[in-house]
Structures are given as structure tokens and as C-alpha cells.
Design a protein around this motif. Structure first.
Motif, PDB file in Angstrom:
ATOM      1  N   ARG A  87      38.967  42.713  47.659  1.00 49.16           N
ATOM      2  CA  ARG A  87      39.689  41.649  46.950  1.00 49.16           C
ATOM      3  C   ARG A  87      40.655  40.917  47.871  1.00 49.16           C
ATOM      4  NH1 ARG A  87      38.085  40.616  41.588  1.00 49.16           N
ATOM      5  NH2 ARG A  87      36.996  42.481  40.908  1.00 49.16           N
ATOM      6  N   VAL A  88      40.752  39.587  47.704  1.00 42.71           N
ATOM      7  CA  VAL A  88      41.676  38.777  48.499  1.00 42.71           C
ATOM      8  C   VAL A  88      43.119  39.161  48.150  1.00 42.71           C
ATOM      9  CG1 VAL A  88      42.549  36.434  48.926  1.00 42.71           C
ATOM     10  CG2 VAL A  88      40.095  36.818  48.653  1.00 42.71           C
ATOM     11  N   VAL A  89      43.900  39.461  49.183  1.00 43.03           N
ATOM     12  CA  VAL A  89      45.335  39.672  48.987  1.00 43.03           C
ATOM     13  C   VAL A  89      46.140  38.515  49.571  1.00 43.03           C
ATOM     14  CG1 VAL A  89      45.277  42.180  48.786  1.00 43.03           C
ATOM     15  CG2 VAL A  89      45.521  41.142  51.034  1.00 43.03           C
ATOM     16  N   ASN A  90      45.541  37.787  50.543  1.00 45.06           N
ATOM     17  CA  ASN A  90      46.232  36.641  51.120  1.00 45.06           C
ATOM     18  C   ASN A  90      45.235  35.804  51.914  1.00 45.06           C
ATOM     19  OD1 ASN A  90      48.352  34.930  51.675  1.00 45.06           O
ATOM     20  ND2 ASN A  90      49.425  36.331  53.034  1.00 45.06           N
ATOM     21  N   ALA A  91      45.535  34.530  52.029  1.00 48.62           N
ATOM     22  CA  ALA A  91      44.783  33.614  52.887  1.00 48.62           C
ATOM     23  C   ALA A  91      45.810  32.705  53.547  1.00 48.62           C
ATOM     24  CB  ALA A  91      43.781  32.799  52.079  1.00 48.62           C
TER      25      ALA A  91
END
Length: 109
Positions: A87-91
Motif C-alpha cells: 500500500r502507498v504510504v507516500n509519494a
């Protein structure tokens, strides 16, 4: 009189550098807000479906202990995505140039 002019000039020069750096940081922040980046919570499959294959998939980090999740990093030309497990936690936007250093640490000024 000459001394006063010298002090005023030095004060103006000293104030100009931080103002320039602050303006650049504000511009980068606005660019990040306007950029089309993966949203927190997206899955790896969703990111790849929407943005395509990354230019580079870096080696995962972490996972040595159960409380330390595995972090994956995918690098795209304009941004890097950080995943906790899948899962994306930051971009974040990539550096605009190799010379960009970002904000100074607190107390460094």
C-alpha cells in the motif's frame, strides 16, 4: 554615514538569501500539491495500472522484525512512491535538478 550604509547593505544581503530559498521551497510545495501523484492507500496494482510500470523498482528495505514493515520504493521520472507492504504510504516529487538540496535542517541558518 558610510558605516550606516554598509550595515544596511549587509542586512539587505543577509535577508535576500533566505527569502530566495523560501520562495523556491514554496514553489516546490505548490508543484507537489498540483502534481498527479499516487494517493495514500492505493495498492501496487492500482499504481501500476494508473501510472504504468515504474522506471525502477528499488530493493525493499526493512522487515527484519515483525514491527518493521517492508518498504518498497518505485521510481518514476517525476516522482517516487513508497509502499508499506503493498500500500502507498507516500509519494514525493523527485529533485528538480541534481544540485537541489531542499530545506536546511532546523537551526542550520
Amino acid at each position: 554615514m558610510m558605516r550606516t550604509a554598509l550595515i544596511a547593505t549587509l542586512l539587505l544581503l543577509g535577508a535576500a538569501a533566505p527569502a530566495h530559498a523560501d520562495r523556491l521551497l514554496i514553489e516546490r510545495t505548490r508543484a507537489a500539491e498540483a502534481a498527479n501523484l499516487p494517493a495514500r492507500g492505493m495498492t501496487m496494482a492500482q499504481v501500476e495500472a494508473r501510472f504504468g510500470a515504474p522506471a525502477q523498482k528499488l530493493e525493499p528495505r526493512g522487515g527484519q522484525r515483525p514491527q518493521w514493515p517492508v518498504i518498497h520504493r518505485w521510481v518514476y521520472p517525476q516522482f517516487t512512491v513508497y509502499f508499506e507492504r503493498d500500500r502507498v504510504v507516500n509519494a514525493v516529487l523527485n529533485r528538480a535538478s541534481p544540485n537541489e538540496t531542499g530545506p536546511a535542517p532546523v537551526g542550520a541558518r
